[in-house]
Scaffold this motif. Structure first.
Motif, PDB file in Angstrom:
ATOM      1  N   ILE A  64      33.413 -29.314 -33.340  1.00  0.00           N
ATOM      2  CA  ILE A  64      32.847 -30.291 -32.409  1.00  0.00           C
ATOM      3  C   ILE A  64      32.922 -29.755 -30.985  1.00  0.00           C
ATOM      4  N   ALA A  65      34.026 -29.098 -30.660  1.00  0.00           N
ATOM      5  CA  ALA A  65      34.177 -28.525 -29.317  1.00  0.00           C
ATOM      6  C   ALA A  65      33.076 -27.510 -29.045  1.00  0.00           C
ATOM      7  N   LYS A  66      32.791 -26.655 -30.000  1.00  0.00           N
ATOM      8  CA  LYS A  66      31.766 -25.628 -29.828  1.00  0.00           C
ATOM      9  C   LYS A  66      30.368 -26.244 -29.763  1.00  0.00           C
ATOM     10  N   ARG A  67      30.109 -27.207 -30.639  1.00  0.00           N
ATOM     11  CA  ARG A  67      28.771 -27.810 -30.699  1.00  0.00           C
ATOM     12  C   ARG A  67      28.474 -28.685 -29.496  1.00  0.00           C
ATOM     13  N   TYR A  68      29.482 -29.231 -28.845  1.00  0.00           N
ATOM     14  CA  TYR A  68      29.248 -30.110 -27.698  1.00  0.00           C
ATOM     15  C   TYR A  68      28.366 -29.418 -26.665  1.00  0.00           C
ATOM     16  N   ASP A  69      28.734 -28.205 -26.274  1.00  0.00           N
ATOM     17  CA  ASP A  69      27.971 -27.496 -25.251  1.00  0.00           C
ATOM     18  C   ASP A  69      26.593 -27.070 -25.747  1.00  0.00           C
ATOM     19  N   MET A  70      26.423 -26.950 -27.048  1.00  0.00           N
ATOM     20  CA  MET A  70      25.116 -26.584 -27.590  1.00  0.00           C
ATOM     21  C   MET A  70      24.104 -27.709 -27.406  1.00  0.00           C
ATOM     22  N   HIS A  71      24.553 -28.930 -27.283  1.00  0.00           N
ATOM     23  CA  HIS A  71      23.639 -30.063 -27.166  1.00  0.00           C
ATOM     24  C   HIS A  71      22.898 -30.086 -25.829  1.00  0.00           C
ATOM     25  N   PHE A  72      23.336 -29.276 -24.893  1.00  0.00           N
ATOM     26  CA  PHE A  72      22.591 -29.174 -23.640  1.00  0.00           C
ATOM     27  C   PHE A  72      21.219 -28.556 -23.889  1.00  0.00           C
ATOM     28  N   ASP A  73      21.079 -27.848 -24.991  1.00  0.00           N
ATOM     29  CA  ASP A  73      19.810 -27.211 -25.311  1.00  0.00           C
ATOM     30  C   ASP A  73      18.678 -28.231 -25.396  1.00  0.00           C
ATOM     31  N   HIS A  74      18.967 -29.429 -25.879  1.00  0.00           N
ATOM     32  CA  HIS A  74      17.928 -30.455 -25.973  1.00  0.00           C
ATOM     33  C   HIS A  74      17.406 -30.818 -24.578  1.00  0.00           C
ATOM     34  N   VAL A  75      18.298 -31.029 -23.661  1.00  0.00           N
ATOM     35  CA  VAL A  75      17.902 -31.377 -22.297  1.00  0.00           C
ATOM     36  C   VAL A  75      17.167 -30.209 -21.658  1.00  0.00           C
ATOM     37  N   GLU A  90      19.299 -19.588 -20.541  1.00  0.00           N
ATOM     38  CA  GLU A  90      20.712 -19.213 -20.686  1.00  0.00           C
ATOM     39  C   GLU A  90      21.472 -19.452 -19.390  1.00  0.00           C
ATOM     40  N   ARG A  91      20.860 -19.139 -18.256  1.00  0.00           N
ATOM     41  CA  ARG A  91      21.532 -19.346 -16.966  1.00  0.00           C
ATOM     42  C   ARG A  91      21.770 -20.826 -16.714  1.00  0.00           C
ATOM     43  N   PHE A  92      20.752 -21.663 -16.996  1.00  0.00           N
ATOM     44  CA  PHE A  92      20.916 -23.107 -16.822  1.00  0.00           C
ATOM     45  C   PHE A  92      21.974 -23.645 -17.779  1.00  0.00           C
ATOM     46  N   ARG A  93      21.967 -23.151 -19.013  1.00  0.00           N
ATOM     47  CA  ARG A  93      22.945 -23.600 -19.999  1.00  0.00           C
ATOM     48  C   ARG A  93      24.362 -23.292 -19.532  1.00  0.00           C
ATOM     49  N   LYS A  94      24.562 -22.095 -18.992  1.00  0.00           N
ATOM     50  CA  LYS A  94      25.891 -21.730 -18.478  1.00  0.00           C
ATOM     51  C   LYS A  94      26.305 -22.647 -17.332  1.00  0.00           C
ATOM     52  N   MET A  95      25.338 -23.028 -16.483  1.00  0.00           N
ATOM     53  CA  MET A  95      25.641 -23.946 -15.387  1.00  0.00           C
ATOM     54  C   MET A  95      26.046 -25.312 -15.944  1.00  0.00           C
ATOM     55  N   PHE A  96      25.290 -25.825 -16.939  1.00  0.00           N
ATOM     56  CA  PHE A  96      25.622 -27.111 -17.538  1.00  0.00           C
ATOM     57  C   PHE A  96      27.020 -27.062 -18.145  1.00  0.00           C
ATOM     58  N   VAL A  97      27.315 -25.990 -18.879  1.00  0.00           N
ATOM     59  CA  VAL A  97      28.629 -25.851 -19.519  1.00  0.00           C
ATOM     60  C   VAL A  97      29.719 -25.843 -18.454  1.00  0.00           C
ATOM     61  N   ARG A  98      29.500 -25.109 -17.389  1.00  0.00           N
ATOM     62  CA  ARG A  98      30.504 -25.009 -16.330  1.00  0.00           C
ATOM     63  C   ARG A  98      30.716 -26.353 -15.627  1.00  0.00           C
ATOM     64  N   GLU A  99      29.633 -27.069 -15.366  1.00  0.00           N
ATOM     65  CA  GLU A  99      29.719 -28.280 -14.555  1.00  0.00           C
ATOM     66  C   GLU A  99      29.984 -29.558 -15.349  1.00  0.00           C
ATOM     67  N   ILE A 100      29.413 -29.675 -16.541  1.00  0.00           N
ATOM     68  CA  ILE A 100      29.591 -30.913 -17.322  1.00  0.00           C
ATOM     69  C   ILE A 100      29.860 -30.613 -18.793  1.00  0.00           C
ATOM     70  N   GLY A 101      30.442 -29.465 -19.059  1.00  0.00           N
ATOM     71  CA  GLY A 101      30.671 -29.021 -20.429  1.00  0.00           C
ATOM     72  C   GLY A 101      31.909 -29.609 -21.082  1.00  0.00           C
ATOM     73  N   TRP A 102      32.223 -29.054 -22.247  1.00  0.00           N
ATOM     74  CA  TRP A 102      33.300 -29.539 -23.099  1.00  0.00           C
ATOM     75  C   TRP A 102      34.626 -29.686 -22.376  1.00  0.00           C
ATOM     76  N   LYS A 103      34.960 -28.724 -21.528  1.00  0.00           N
ATOM     77  CA  LYS A 103      36.281 -28.766 -20.887  1.00  0.00           C
ATOM     78  C   LYS A 103      36.490 -30.051 -20.078  1.00  0.00           C
ATOM     79  N   HIS A 104      35.403 -30.668 -19.636  1.00  0.00           N
ATOM     80  CA  HIS A 104      35.513 -31.912 -18.861  1.00  0.00           C
ATOM     81  C   HIS A 104      35.699 -33.142 -19.752  1.00  0.00           C
ATOM     82  N   PHE A 105      35.393 -33.021 -21.044  1.00  0.00           N
ATOM     83  CA  PHE A 105      35.374 -34.188 -21.915  1.00  0.00           C
ATOM     84  C   PHE A 105      36.299 -34.085 -23.119  1.00  0.00           C
ATOM     85  N   LYS A 106      36.972 -32.943 -23.270  1.00  0.00           N
ATOM     86  CA  LYS A 106      37.789 -32.747 -24.469  1.00  0.00           C
ATOM     87  C   LYS A 106      38.893 -33.788 -24.584  1.00  0.00           C
TER      88      LYS A 106
END
Length: 174
Positions: A64-75, A90-106
């Protein structure tokens, strides 16, 4: 005019995604459990720490932790385009992960599991997620998601363009 409408639609989609994320976090964080008088608000008991650790392990082992950040792909698929722009995606995805990714919601996700499952149930889920057949199933789902991403982006982009061009309409309201 169409280009402005498309850009505005993309902005609204991004705004909706951010709002949904923040609502989910607020809902998860608002689920406060009452503390015994014997426990201070700062420290948590060893049992709660153990349960939190179990919940966190379940989230990691189940993927679930790994898949959480993958869901940004839909947006990103609706915001960026048809899936042809892989490098910018890929660059936008990395930004999403960094700013609102799993580490903020775990912790919110772990708290949700703690509230919904007993310690014994969490142990059972952890054991289940470590079973070879279950691991293989979860990994297969991630592979299928990744393998279909380009097609999903293109289909989403085409759908959005067809809607904006008036070629399709929303289903009638119930």
């Amino acid at each position: 005019m169409l280009k402005v409408k498309l850009q505005f639609s993309k902005f609204l989609a991004l705004l909706l995604a951010f709002c949904c994320t923040f609502v989910a976090v607020y809902a998860a964080n608002s689920q406060q459990r009452p503390l015994d008088e014997a426990h201070s608000k700062i420290s948590i008991s060893a049992k709660e720490a153990s349960k939190h650790k179990l919940a966190s392990e379940v989230l990691v082992e189940a993927g679930i932790a790994k898949r959480y950040d993958m869901h940004f792909d839909h947006v990103l698929g609706s915001l960026i385009g048809s899936g042809e722009e892989i490098k910018i995606h890929e660059r936008f995805r990395k930004m999403f992960v960094r700013e609102i990714g799993w580490k903020h919601f775990k912790d919110a996700y772990a708290a949700r599991l703690e509230a919904d499952f007993s310690e014994d149930e969490l142990k059972e889920l952890l054991n289940l997620s470590k079973q070879p057949a279950m691991k293989k199933l979860l990994q297969s789902e991630v592979k299928a998601y990744m393998e279909t991403s380009k097609q999903r982006f293109k289909m989403g982009f085409d759908l959005w363009n067809n809607y904006n061009n008036g070629n399709i309409s929303l289903p009638p309201a119930p």
